[in-house]
Enzyme design. Sequence first.
Site, PDB file in Angstrom:
ATOM      1  N   ARG A   1      11.060  -5.775   5.485  1.00 13.27           N
ATOM      2  CA  ARG A   1      11.057  -4.392   5.585  1.00 13.27           C
ATOM      3  C   ARG A   1      11.680  -4.320   7.317  1.00 13.27           C
ATOM      4  NH1 ARG A   1       4.970  -2.289   5.108  1.00 13.27           N
ATOM      5  NH2 ARG A   1       5.350  -3.173   7.146  1.00 13.27           N
TER       6      ARG A   1
ATOM      7  N   ARG B   1      -1.298  -9.240  13.420  1.00 10.55           N
ATOM      8  CA  ARG B   1      -1.266  -8.359  12.716  1.00 10.55           C
ATOM      9  C   ARG B   1      -2.296  -8.698  11.179  1.00 10.55           C
ATOM     10  NH1 ARG B   1       3.748  -5.619  11.181  1.00 10.55           N
ATOM     11  NH2 ARG B   1       2.931  -4.044   9.606  1.00 10.55           N
TER      12      ARG B   1
ATOM     13  N   ARG C   1      11.530  -1.771  11.304  1.00 10.38           N
ATOM     14  CA  ARG C   1      10.360  -1.068  11.917  1.00 10.38           C
ATOM     15  C   ARG C   1       9.871  -2.192  13.445  1.00 10.38           C
ATOM     16  NH1 ARG C   1       4.677   0.194   7.984  1.00 10.38           N
ATOM     17  NH2 ARG C   1       3.168  -0.861  10.080  1.00 10.38           N
TER      18      ARG C   1
ATOM     19  N   ARG D   1      -9.971   0.330   8.548  1.00  7.36           N
ATOM     20  CA  ARG D   1     -10.148  -1.322   8.884  1.00  7.36           C
ATOM     21  C   ARG D   1     -10.352  -1.869   9.439  1.00  7.36           C
ATOM     22  NH1 ARG D   1      -3.338   0.392   8.723  1.00  7.36           N
ATOM     23  NH2 ARG D   1      -2.420  -1.819   8.713  1.00  7.36           N
TER      24      ARG D   1
ATOM     25  N   LYS E   1       0.677  -1.612  -0.072  1.00 10.28           N
ATOM     26  CA  LYS E   1       0.058   0.052   0.008  1.00 10.28           C
ATOM     27  C   LYS E   1       1.001   1.170   0.279  1.00 10.28           C
ATOM     28  CE  LYS E   1      -2.164  -1.045   3.572  1.00 10.28           C
ATOM     29  NZ  LYS E   1      -2.099  -2.366   3.840  1.00 10.28           N
TER      30      LYS E   1
HETATM   31  P1  AMP Z   1       0.508   0.351   8.813  1.00  9.08           P
HETATM   32  O1  AMP Z   1       1.161   1.193   8.608  1.00  9.08           O
HETATM   33  O2  AMP Z   1      -0.902   0.427   8.046  1.00  9.08           O
HETATM   34  O3  AMP Z   1       0.530  -1.498   8.507  1.00  9.08           O
HETATM   35  O4  AMP Z   1      -0.636  -0.010  10.118  1.00  9.08           O
HETATM   36  C1  AMP Z   1       0.808  -0.313  11.399  1.00  9.08           C
HETATM   37  C2  AMP Z   1      -0.440   0.001  12.860  1.00  9.08           C
HETATM   38  O5  AMP Z   1      -1.164   1.405  12.792  1.00  9.08           O
HETATM   39  C3  AMP Z   1      -2.057  -0.815  12.691  1.00  9.08           C
HETATM   40  O6  AMP Z   1      -1.014  -2.134  13.236  1.00  9.08           O
HETATM   41  C4  AMP Z   1      -2.488  -0.339  13.853  1.00  9.08           C
HETATM   42  O7  AMP Z   1      -2.046  -0.897  14.982  1.00  9.08           O
HETATM   43  C5  AMP Z   1      -2.934   0.994  12.990  1.00  9.08           C
HETATM   44  N1  AMP Z   1      -3.217   1.446  12.341  1.00  9.08           N
HETATM   45  C6  AMP Z   1      -3.043   1.721  11.446  1.00  9.08           C
HETATM   46  N2  AMP Z   1      -3.922   2.448  11.148  1.00  9.08           N
HETATM   47  C7  AMP Z   1      -5.234   2.196  11.938  1.00  9.08           C
HETATM   48  C8  AMP Z   1      -6.470   2.216  11.874  1.00  9.08           C
HETATM   49  N3  AMP Z   1      -6.951   2.746  10.343  1.00  9.08           N
HETATM   50  N4  AMP Z   1      -7.519   1.373  12.194  1.00  9.08           N
HETATM   51  C9  AMP Z   1      -6.458   1.139  13.760  1.00  9.08           C
HETATM   52  N5  AMP Z   1      -5.435   0.829  13.572  1.00  9.08           N
HETATM   53  C10 AMP Z   1      -4.728   1.225  12.778  1.00  9.08           C
END
Ligand code: AMP
Length: 191
Positions: free
Chosen positions: A130, A147, A136, A91, A14
């Site tokens: 990654r 996840r 990260r 999400r 993404k």
């Molecule tokens: P990402 O970088 O999009 O993979 O997000 C990393 C982490 O941030 C996720 O595993 C969630 O813990 C949190 N997170 C990001 N976006 C959301 C969302 N829309 N709703 C809830 N948690 C989020």
Amino acid sequence: MLNIVIFGAPGSGKGTQSERIIERYKLMHISTGDVLRDNIRRGTQLGQTAKQYIDKGQLIPDQLMIGILADVLDQNRQAAEHGVIFDGFPRTIPQAEALETMLAERGTAVSAVIGLEVPEQELIERILLRGKQTGRSDDNLETVQSRLQVYHNQTSPLREFYVGKGLYHPINGTGDIDEIFASIANVIDKL
Ligand code: AMP
């Protein structure tokens, strides 16, 4: 105004594809993961709360996350004039419903949902790579499992939600990055 949701499991590409989309279509990129990580780096109250969820691979509660997104939208009205690419939001179904309302209140709507589809084993390999490359903190084997579980239970039902609205465009998210982008551009150019 083009409002694109880029949708897919963790590791589906993404962020990578969002970068190309904003470059070509001059959209504003909102990555909720980046917003949260930035808060963690700056040591804000929100960052401290978010870290507890992120490190366990869980989602930040809907009401908190929806409030954060509304703030980001309000603070960036100018930057968002051509539209927005939403990366990592929604999400959950309540987040998708809230997004619909938030955009309607601003006189606009979701134009398309681009779904990056990648087999599970490849997702795991990409995320672990990654983690090694970027450090990260949630890109480790233990957190990846939760996840992916969270994705299957809470996020993947959105696919049907958007199929039902005629907005979902599946994209094969494996293979060459440029070819994947070409398939995405093909969808966006027809909107
Ligand atoms: P990402 O970088 O999009 O993979 O997000 C990393 C982490 O941030 C996720 O595993 C969630 O813990 C949190 N997170 C990001 N976006 C959301 C969302 N829309 N709703 C809830 N948690 C989020």
